[in-house]
Design an enzyme around this catalytic site. Structure first.
Site, PDB file in Angstrom:
ATOM      1  N   LYS A 171       0.856  -1.202   0.000  1.00 30.84           N
ATOM      2  CA  LYS A 171       0.000   0.000   0.000  1.00 30.84           C
ATOM      3  C   LYS A 171       0.878   1.233   0.000  1.00 30.84           C
ATOM      4  O   LYS A 171       1.876   1.281   0.728  1.00 30.84           O
ATOM      5  CB  LYS A 171      -0.921   0.003   1.216  1.00 30.84           C
ATOM      6  CG  LYS A 171      -1.917   1.157   1.219  1.00 30.84           C
ATOM      7  CD  LYS A 171      -3.126   0.855   2.082  1.00 30.84           C
ATOM      8  CE  LYS A 171      -2.848   0.985   3.556  1.00 30.84           C
ATOM      9  NZ  LYS A 171      -3.981   0.526   4.365  1.00 30.84           N
ATOM     10  N   LYS A 173       0.880   5.673   0.125  1.00 27.66           N
ATOM     11  CA  LYS A 173       0.101   6.849   0.510  1.00 27.66           C
ATOM     12  C   LYS A 173       0.088   7.866  -0.622  1.00 27.66           C
ATOM     13  O   LYS A 173       1.089   8.050  -1.327  1.00 27.66           O
ATOM     14  CB  LYS A 173       0.724   7.481   1.761  1.00 27.66           C
ATOM     15  CG  LYS A 173       0.765   6.543   2.961  1.00 27.66           C
ATOM     16  CD  LYS A 173      -0.617   6.243   3.495  1.00 27.66           C
ATOM     17  CE  LYS A 173      -0.536   5.398   4.765  1.00 27.66           C
ATOM     18  NZ  LYS A 173      -1.857   5.252   5.406  1.00 27.66           N
ATOM     19  N   ASP A 202      -3.841   5.044  -0.515  1.00 26.68           N
ATOM     20  CA  ASP A 202      -4.507   5.571   0.675  1.00 26.68           C
ATOM     21  C   ASP A 202      -4.288   7.079   0.778  1.00 26.68           C
ATOM     22  O   ASP A 202      -3.143   7.534   0.897  1.00 26.68           O
ATOM     23  CB  ASP A 202      -3.917   4.861   1.908  1.00 26.68           C
ATOM     24  CG  ASP A 202      -4.635   5.229   3.200  1.00 26.68           C
ATOM     25  OD1 ASP A 202      -5.518   6.106   3.174  1.00 26.68           O
ATOM     26  OD2 ASP A 202      -4.291   4.636   4.241  1.00 26.68           O
ATOM     27  N   ASN A 204      -5.821   8.990   3.185  1.00 27.49           N
ATOM     28  CA  ASN A 204      -6.046   9.405   4.580  1.00 27.49           C
ATOM     29  C   ASN A 204      -6.995  10.597   4.708  1.00 27.49           C
ATOM     30  O   ASN A 204      -6.775  11.508   5.510  1.00 27.49           O
ATOM     31  CB  ASN A 204      -4.715   9.691   5.279  1.00 27.49           C
ATOM     32  CG  ASN A 204      -3.939   8.397   5.530  1.00 27.49           C
ATOM     33  OD1 ASN A 204      -3.104   8.000   4.716  1.00 27.49           O
ATOM     34  ND2 ASN A 204      -4.242   7.710   6.619  1.00 27.49           N
ATOM     35  N   GLU A 228      -8.261   4.062  -0.683  1.00 20.74           N
ATOM     36  CA  GLU A 228      -8.603   4.097   0.747  1.00 20.74           C
ATOM     37  C   GLU A 228      -8.749   5.534   1.243  1.00 20.74           C
ATOM     38  O   GLU A 228      -7.907   6.380   0.946  1.00 20.74           O
ATOM     39  CB  GLU A 228      -7.490   3.372   1.519  1.00 20.74           C
ATOM     40  CG  GLU A 228      -7.712   3.269   3.014  1.00 20.74           C
ATOM     41  CD  GLU A 228      -6.707   2.302   3.664  1.00 20.74           C
ATOM     42  OE1 GLU A 228      -6.373   1.269   3.033  1.00 20.74           O
ATOM     43  OE2 GLU A 228      -6.248   2.589   4.782  1.00 20.74           O
ATOM     44  N   GLU A 254     -11.243   2.979   9.121  1.00 16.44           N
ATOM     45  CA  GLU A 254     -10.322   3.142  10.244  1.00 16.44           C
ATOM     46  C   GLU A 254     -10.655   4.333  11.126  1.00 16.44           C
ATOM     47  O   GLU A 254     -10.222   4.402  12.271  1.00 16.44           O
ATOM     48  CB  GLU A 254      -8.877   3.255   9.746  1.00 16.44           C
ATOM     49  CG  GLU A 254      -8.571   4.521   8.987  1.00 16.44           C
ATOM     50  CD  GLU A 254      -7.126   4.538   8.491  1.00 16.44           C
ATOM     51  OE1 GLU A 254      -6.294   5.143   9.170  1.00 16.44           O
ATOM     52  OE2 GLU A 254      -6.843   3.948   7.437  1.00 16.44           O
ATOM     53  N   HIS A 304      -8.163  -2.500   9.590  1.00 17.13           N
ATOM     54  CA  HIS A 304      -7.100  -1.516   9.792  1.00 17.13           C
ATOM     55  C   HIS A 304      -6.354  -1.896  11.057  1.00 17.13           C
ATOM     56  O   HIS A 304      -6.967  -2.230  12.081  1.00 17.13           O
ATOM     57  CB  HIS A 304      -7.702  -0.121   9.955  1.00 17.13           C
ATOM     58  CG  HIS A 304      -6.685   0.909  10.329  1.00 17.13           C
ATOM     59  ND1 HIS A 304      -6.565   1.404  11.619  1.00 17.13           N
ATOM     60  CD2 HIS A 304      -5.747   1.520   9.587  1.00 17.13           C
ATOM     61  CE1 HIS A 304      -5.590   2.300  11.633  1.00 17.13           C
ATOM     62  NE2 HIS A 304      -5.073   2.389  10.430  1.00 17.13           N
ATOM     63  N   GLU A 326      -3.327  -5.857   6.620  1.00 14.93           N
ATOM     64  CA  GLU A 326      -2.088  -5.110   6.444  1.00 14.93           C
ATOM     65  C   GLU A 326      -1.048  -5.519   7.480  1.00 14.93           C
ATOM     66  O   GLU A 326      -1.358  -6.121   8.504  1.00 14.93           O
ATOM     67  CB  GLU A 326      -2.342  -3.607   6.500  1.00 14.93           C
ATOM     68  CG  GLU A 326      -2.606  -3.014   7.853  1.00 14.93           C
ATOM     69  CD  GLU A 326      -2.841  -1.496   7.767  1.00 14.93           C
ATOM     70  OE1 GLU A 326      -2.162  -0.815   6.991  1.00 14.93           O
ATOM     71  OE2 GLU A 326      -3.723  -0.999   8.484  1.00 14.93           O
TER      72      GLU A 326
HETATM   73 MG    MG Z   1      -5.420   3.959   6.017  1.00 13.46          MG
END
Ligand code: MG
Length: 369
Positions: A171, A173, A202, A204, A228, A254, A304, A326
């Site tokens: 994964k 970011k 992801d 966030n 994500e 999450e 998560h 993960e």
């Molecule tokens: Mg995340």
């Protein structure tokens, strides 16, 4: 079997390297405010939640564990965990000030400690107590090479290293101020790992809906398994619109505290991969409720790891909606049996309990406050 003491603790454990950052958070340590519950027969149950190691906030969680909910458990049989979970969640003074947030994280730590005791009393690892089989394979995907704070060359090298170590999924970011920069990094990572490794992305919660929509074609071009937390955590309608506008599935959960929030996202068709976290929800008890909800809608559950995997490995083995999870190694040094990955798959834990038992030196080495 009676609970005779409630002992809160706070651990702050260094993260990988010099610290990490995603689009929204910068971290040097992972926080684990938690609790040891001791019974009259000499068992110790361990539970904790996950934080960004901010001591003033962690102290509030520890106080809530020790002073608000702990007294509700003294003298009780920990094996009645679902009844005790209900009692804590319906404790009127706490419910009045927070059905999410600090009070909820405190319940999470206590609920996990109760499940740890229940499994230890049965002499079984929690996955076995919950009806799981050691033969179930849980694939591990690696999150710890994909930070937004890494320059592109280190990002790409790390992703290659993860694949060389046997991970079949990684994964990365995203969520930069300029989404085109993220698209370039995404292309570089896909080139480096080849077409057969699962790649997740992801943000966030950083972007707005138009930015997330514009990023959609890059996700499709590079065969991203899921997008994500593309936009603000609580925005059900925004996620629903995004799900209609792009072809890549959406993952989230999450940042959701309660079962009802998951119900809203699932009912709206705003999530495809459900990511509950037992230490953000109020423990394993509520995690299981979310997993059952997802299963009823035939949606996969990919937890998560705010617990850094220890607890969710047990629930993943036991629950039919889970087949991957993960991997982040930050809390490994504090546990007697840290989670292990071999050939890209988790090894079923053997010790009785929920995987949360602390090493004898953990509090001396990492305890704060
Ligand atoms: Mg995340």
């Amino acid at each position: 079997m009676q609970i005779v003491s409630v002992e809160p603790f706070i651990l702050h454990v260094p993260v990988t390297g010099d610290g990490i950052a995603d689009s929204t958070h910068t971290l040097s340590h992972w926080g684990a405010p938690g609790v040891v519950l001791r019974t009259a027969c000499g068992l110790a149950g361990y539970g904790y939640t996950g934080t960004h190691a901010h001591l003033p906030t962690d102290r509030l969680i520890a106080a809530c564990i020790g002073e608000t909910f702990g007294p509700l458990l003294l003298g009780e049989d920990p094996r009645a965990v679902r009844a005790l979970w209900w009692r804590m969640n319906r404790h009127a003074p706490a419910q009045w000030v927070g059905r999410g947030g600090i009070t909820h994280l405190a319940i999470a730590a206590l609920d996990v400690a109760l499940w740890d005791l229940k499994a230890k009393a049965a002499g079984q690892p929690l996955w076995q107590l919950l009806g799981g089989s050691a033969g179930k394979r849980i694939a591990a995907y690696n999150t710890d090479y994909g930070w937004l704070s890494l320059p592109e060359d280190r990002l790409v090298a790390g992703m290659r290293e993860a694949v060389a170590r046997g991970y079949r999924g990684v994964k990365m970011k995203v969520g930069s101020d300029d989404w085109r920069q993220d698209a370039r990094r995404l292309a570089a990572v896909r080139r480096a790992i080849g077409p057969d490794i699962a790649l997740m992305v992801d943000a966030n919660g950083k972007w707005d809906l138009p930015t997330a929509q514009r990023f959609g074609p890059a996700l499709a071009e590079h065969d991203v398994r899921w997008f994500e937390e593309p936009i603000w955590y609580d925005d059900v309608e925004g996620h629903r619109r995004l799900a209609e506008a792009i072809t890549t599935p959406i993952a989230l959960g999450e940042q959701l505290y309660v079962l009802d929030q998951f119900r809203s996202f699932i009912a709206a068709g705003a999530v495809h991969y459900v990511q509950p976290d037992a230490v953000r929800l109020s423990g394993i008890t509520e995690w299981w409720q979310v997993a059952e909800l997802a299963l009823a809608h035939r949606l996969p559950v990919v937890s998560h790891a705010g617990d850094m995997v220890q607890i969710h490995l047990h629930t993943a083995i036991a629950h039919p909606a889970c087949d991957s999870m993960e991997y982040i190694p930050w809390l490994r040094p504090v546990f007697t049996e840290p989670a292990e990955v071999v050939d890209g798959h988790y090894v079923a834990p053997r010790q009785p309990g929920a995987g949360t038992t602390l090493r004898e030196d953990a509090l001396a080495r990492y305890g704060v406050g």
